[in-house]
Write a protein that holds these residues in place. Structure first.
Motif, PDB file in Angstrom:
ATOM      1  N   LEU A 108       0.819  -1.220   0.000  1.00 41.05           N
ATOM      2  CA  LEU A 108       0.000   0.000   0.000  1.00 41.05           C
ATOM      3  C   LEU A 108       0.852   1.269   0.000  1.00 41.05           C
ATOM      4  O   LEU A 108       0.320   2.365   0.164  1.00 41.05           O
ATOM      5  CB  LEU A 108      -0.929   0.011   1.222  1.00 41.05           C
ATOM      6  N   TYR A 147      -0.195   4.379  -1.911  1.00 35.56           N
ATOM      7  CA  TYR A 147      -1.232   5.249  -1.354  1.00 35.56           C
ATOM      8  C   TYR A 147      -0.671   6.095  -0.214  1.00 35.56           C
ATOM      9  O   TYR A 147      -0.979   7.292  -0.104  1.00 35.56           O
ATOM     10  CB  TYR A 147      -2.408   4.413  -0.857  1.00 35.56           C
ATOM     11  N   ARG A 207       1.180   8.955  -1.574  1.00 38.16           N
ATOM     12  CA  ARG A 207       0.292   9.966  -2.145  1.00 38.16           C
ATOM     13  C   ARG A 207      -0.349  10.821  -1.059  1.00 38.16           C
ATOM     14  O   ARG A 207      -0.563  12.022  -1.236  1.00 38.16           O
ATOM     15  CB  ARG A 207      -0.779   9.283  -2.995  1.00 38.16           C
ATOM     16  N   GLU A 208      -0.668  10.208   0.085  1.00 37.30           N
ATOM     17  CA  GLU A 208      -1.389  10.910   1.154  1.00 37.30           C
ATOM     18  C   GLU A 208      -0.505  11.103   2.383  1.00 37.30           C
ATOM     19  O   GLU A 208      -0.996  11.119   3.511  1.00 37.30           O
ATOM     20  CB  GLU A 208      -2.647  10.112   1.535  1.00 37.30           C
ATOM     21  N   GLU A 260      -8.517   9.003   5.869  1.00 33.98           N
ATOM     22  CA  GLU A 260      -7.716   8.510   4.745  1.00 33.98           C
ATOM     23  C   GLU A 260      -7.999   7.044   4.446  1.00 33.98           C
ATOM     24  O   GLU A 260      -7.960   6.619   3.294  1.00 33.98           O
ATOM     25  CB  GLU A 260      -6.224   8.709   5.037  1.00 33.98           C
ATOM     26  N   LEU A 278      -9.106   5.462   0.881  1.00 35.92           N
ATOM     27  CA  LEU A 278      -8.461   4.323   0.231  1.00 35.92           C
ATOM     28  C   LEU A 278      -9.496   3.302  -0.207  1.00 35.92           C
ATOM     29  O   LEU A 278      -9.442   2.781  -1.339  1.00 35.92           O
ATOM     30  CB  LEU A 278      -7.457   3.668   1.184  1.00 35.92           C
ATOM     31  N   THR A 284     -11.193   4.596  -3.224  1.00 29.20           N
ATOM     32  CA  THR A 284     -10.305   4.530  -4.392  1.00 29.20           C
ATOM     33  C   THR A 284     -10.248   3.117  -4.953  1.00 29.20           C
ATOM     34  O   THR A 284     -10.373   2.909  -6.168  1.00 29.20           O
ATOM     35  CB  THR A 284      -8.884   4.993  -4.008  1.00 29.20           C
TER      36      THR A 284
END
Length: 585
Positions: A7, A10, A13-14, A84, A88, A91
Motif C-alpha cells: 500500500l 497510497y 500519495r497521502e 484517509e 483508500l 479509491t
C-alpha cells in the motif's frame, strides 16, 4: 509488514495527512505521560503530609488542561487516519468496479458473481482496516509504547523498567510464529466466504426454479453444509487469533509481578518514592494497550494482506478484447461483411464456427435460424466483440471491427438478447438506459415501436411503474419489448434480435416486425430466432447446424429446397393452426 509495502503507493500519495495523524498520535502519547506523574506527585504529597489546597488546585487544573489537549490531539489523528482509510477504500472500490466494467466475457466466465461481490465487500473492508486500524495499531504501539518506556526510565527508574520489560521479547516470538499461520488461515477464510457468497447469490437468483422443482430442502442442506464449512474454517482462524490476547495478558501479568516485587524493594530501600512506584504502575498499565495493539496489528495485517492479494489477482487479469486508442473513432456504419474461417471458444479444442461467410447491405435484414446450439448466438457474440480470437475478418463499413474503438463500434449496435435484463427502476428509466437524456416523447415513440405503449398506458403509474428486481413484476413478453424499445431508442446502425421475440405471441411479433421494416429501411437488422415466421421476410436467411451454414437464401428459395428450413416451417405452421383451432373450438 508486507501489506504496508504493497500500500506504499497510497501512503506516499497521502503522506501529509498521515503525517498529521501520526503527529496527533505522538502528542496524545506525550500528553498521556502527564496524568500518571500527577497521580504519583499527589501520592507523595499526601504521604509526606505536604498537600496544600494551592498544590491540589494546581495539579487538578493541570490534569484538566492535559485532558482537554488530549481530546484535541485524538480528534486530529482520528480525523486524519480514519478519513484517509475511507478514501483508500473508495479509491480501490472505484478501481475494482471500473476493472469489472472493462473486462471481457471470458473473465466473467472464470469468476462467479459471488466471488466478485466478496472482493468488492469483504476484501476491501479488510484492506481499509489496514489503512485505518492498522496504521493506528502500528504507530500507537510504537509511539505510546516508546514514550511510556522513556517516561518509566527517566521519571521513575531505569532498572525497574528493564526488569518490567524482561518478558516482552516473548511477545515478538509469539507474533512471528502465529503470524505465518494466520496469513494462510485468513486466505482460506476469505475463499470460504466467497464460496458461501456464491451459493447465496445463486440460490436467491434461482429461487423460482428451486421452488418449482421442490428442491428447497436439498438446496438448504447444501447451503447449510457450506455454512458449516465456513464456520469451521473461521473457527480455526479465531483459535489462532484468540492466542494473542491470553499470551499478551500473561506477559503483562508477569511484568506486574516483577514490578511489584522489585519496585517494592526499591521503595523499602528508599531508592524511589511510593508515589514514583504508583506512577510506574500507571505507566505499566498504559503499556497494556500497545501490547494488545501488537496482537491486533498482526490480525489486521494478515487479513488485509490476504485480501489485497486476492484483489490484485483480479486487477491483474487483462481483457482479451483490446480497445485500440488510436483505432477508428467514427461510428460504425455501412455494409456488414462476415468472413470467418473458424472460431473456437477459449479452452475448447473443437471448432464452434466454421466457414461462415455472408454480406448484409446497409439497410438489409439477415435471418439466422437453426437448432439449439447450432451457432446462431456465437455468430452474434463475435459481432459484439465478446471474443476477438478467431480466424478471419468481420467488416463493418469496410473496416475490420477489431480496428474500431469500442466507443465507436458498440454504440452503433443495438442488441436484444432472449434473456432480458432490466434494472430495479421505472419503465421509463429502463427504456432510456443507453440515452438518459432522451425526452418523454422519444421514450413513448420507442415503446410504440415495440408494441408496448398501449399496455403501459393501462398501468396506474404509467412509465413511472417500478419493474422490480430484474423486471420481476412484468411478464416475459413485456420485459422483451422494453428491451427492444431500449435498443430502438438509440436508433442503432445495426439492430440484433437474438431470439428476442420468443415470449410474445405471433400477432404481437408480426406488429413489431412490420414496424421495424417500416422504421429501419436504411438500417441493418439481424434476427436470430427459433420461430421461422420471424425471419421469413429477411433479405437472406442462414440455416445453421453444428457451427456451419447448411442452407441459405430467401424464404421462397429455402421452401423450394425442401430441407431443414422447409420441414421446420411446415411443422411450426401446423402447430400454430392446431393451437388456433383448439382455441377457437
Amino acid at each position: 509488514m508486507g501489506i504496508f509495502i504493497k500500500l506504499g503507493w497510497y501512503f506516499k500519495r497521502e503522506w501529509k495527512t498521515y503525517s498529521t495523524g501520526v503527529i496527533g498520535l505522538l502528542f496524545t502519547a506525550l500528553l498521556g505521560i502527564v496524568p500518571p506523574w500527577i497521580i504519583g506527585r499527589l501520592v507523595d504529597l499526601i504521604h509526606r503530609g505536604q498537600l496544600t489546597v494551592k498544590a491540589l488546585v494546581f495539579l487538578l487544573v493541570l490534569l484538566t488542561v492535559v485532558s482537554f489537549a488530549q481530546y484535541l490531539a485524538r480528534y486530529v489523528w482520528r480525523t486524519a487516519i480514519w478519513g484517509e482509510s475511507a478514501k483508500l477504500e473508495a479509491t480501490l472500490r472505484e478501481r475494482l468496479f471500473w476493472h469489472y466494467m472493462q473486462m471481457d466475457t471470458q473473465f466473467f466466465q472464470e469468476y462467479r458473481t459471488g466471488d466478485l461481490m466478496a472482493h468488492a465487500t469483504n476484501d476491501l473492508s479488510a484492506i481499509q482496516r489496514v489503512a485505518g486500524g492498522g496504521i493506528l495499531q502500528f504507530a500507537d504501539s510504537i509511539i505510546t509504547g516508546g514514550t511510556t518506556l522513556i517516561a518509566m526510565m527517566t521519571v521513575v527508574d531505569w532498572r525497574l523498567t528493564l526488569i518490567a520489560i524482561l518478558p516482552f521479547p516473548f511477545l515478538a516470538v509469539m507474533a512471528r510464529v502465529l503470524g505465518k499461520k494466520m496469513h494462510n488461515a485468513f486466505k482460506k477464510s476469505q475463499a470460504a466466504f466467497s464460496r458461501l457468497n456464491n451459493k447465496a447469490q445463486e440460490s436467491i437468483s434461482g429461487v423460482k426454479v428451486i421452488k418449482s422443482f421442490g428442491q428447497e430442502k436439498d438446496d438448504m442442506d447444501e447451503f447449510n453444509g457450506q455454512v458449516d464449512d465456513t464456520i469451521n474454517i473461521n473457527r480455526h482462524v479465531n483459535k489462532l487469533d484468540a492466542l494473542f490476547d491470553p499470551i499478551t495478558t500473561m506477559i503483562m501479568a508477569v511484568s506486574y509481578v516483577l514490578t511489584i516485587v522489585y519496585g517494592g524493594h526499591l521503595v523499602i530501600s528508599e531508592t524511589i518514592t511510593l508515589g514514583s512506584l504508583v506512577s510506574f504502575v500507571s505507566y505499566l498499565s498504559m503499556l497494556v494497550w500497545p501490547m494488545f495493539a501488537i496482537g491486533m496489528l498482526f490480525n489486521t495485517l494478515e487479513r488485509g494482506n490476504a485480501s489485497y492479494d486476492r484483489i490484485n489477482n483480479v486487477l491483474n487479469k487483462k481483457s482479451k478484447i483490446l480497445d485500440k486508442q488510436n483505432g477508428v473513432a467514427q461510428e460504425a456504419r455501412g455494409d456488414l461483411q462476415y468472413e470467418l474461417d473458424s472460431f473456437s471458444f477459449p479452452d475448447e479444442q473443437q471448432e464452434n464456427l466454421h466457414n461462415i461467410y455472408f454480406t448484409i447491405k446497409e439497410g438489409g435484414t439477415l435471418g439466422l435460424v437453426g437448432k439449439v446450439g447450432s451457432g446462431k448466438s456465437s455468430v452474434i457474440r463475435l459481432l459484439l466483440r465478446q471474443f476477438d480470437d478467431y480466424q478471419g475478418t468481420i467488416y463493418f463499413g469496410g473496416i475490420d471491427i477489431r480496428d474500431y474503438q469500442l466507443d465507436a463500434l458498440i454504440p452503433a449496435i443495438g442488441y436484444v438478447p432472449q434473456e432480458t435484463y432490466l434494472f430495479s427502476n421505472t419503465i421509463r428509466e429502463n427504456i432510456r438506459f443507453a440515452r438518459p437524456e432522451a425526452s418523454q416523447k422519444e421514450v413513448e415513440q420507442a415503446a410504440a415501436k415495440s408494441d408496448l405503449a398501449q399496455q403501459i398506458a393501462t398501468f396506474p403509474a404509467g412509465y413511472d411503474t417500478q419493474v422490480g428486481e430484474e423486471g420481476i413484476s412484468l411478464s416475459g413478453g413485456q420485459r422483451q419489448r422494453i428491451a427492444i424499445a431500449r435498443a430502438l431508442l438509440i436508433d442503432p446502425e445495426l439492430l440484433i434480435l437474438d431470439d428476442a421475440l420468443s415470449a410474445v405471441d405471433a400477432e404481437t411479433e408480426t406488429e413489431i416486425l412490420q414496424t421495424l421494416r417500416t422504421e429501419r429501411q436504411d438500417k441493418t437488422t439481424i434476427i436470430a430466432s427459433h420461430r421461422l415466421s420471424s425471419v421469413m421476410n429477411a433479405d437472406e436467411i442462414l440455416v445453421m447446424d453444428d457451427g456451419k451454414i447448411i442452407e441459405r437464401g430467401r424464404h421462397a428459395e429455402l421452401m423450394r429446397q425442401n430441407g431443414w428450413y422447409a420441414d421446420t416451417f411446415k411443422l411450426q405452421a401446423l402447430e400454430t393452426e392446431e393451437k388456433e383451432g383448439g382455441f377457437n373450438g
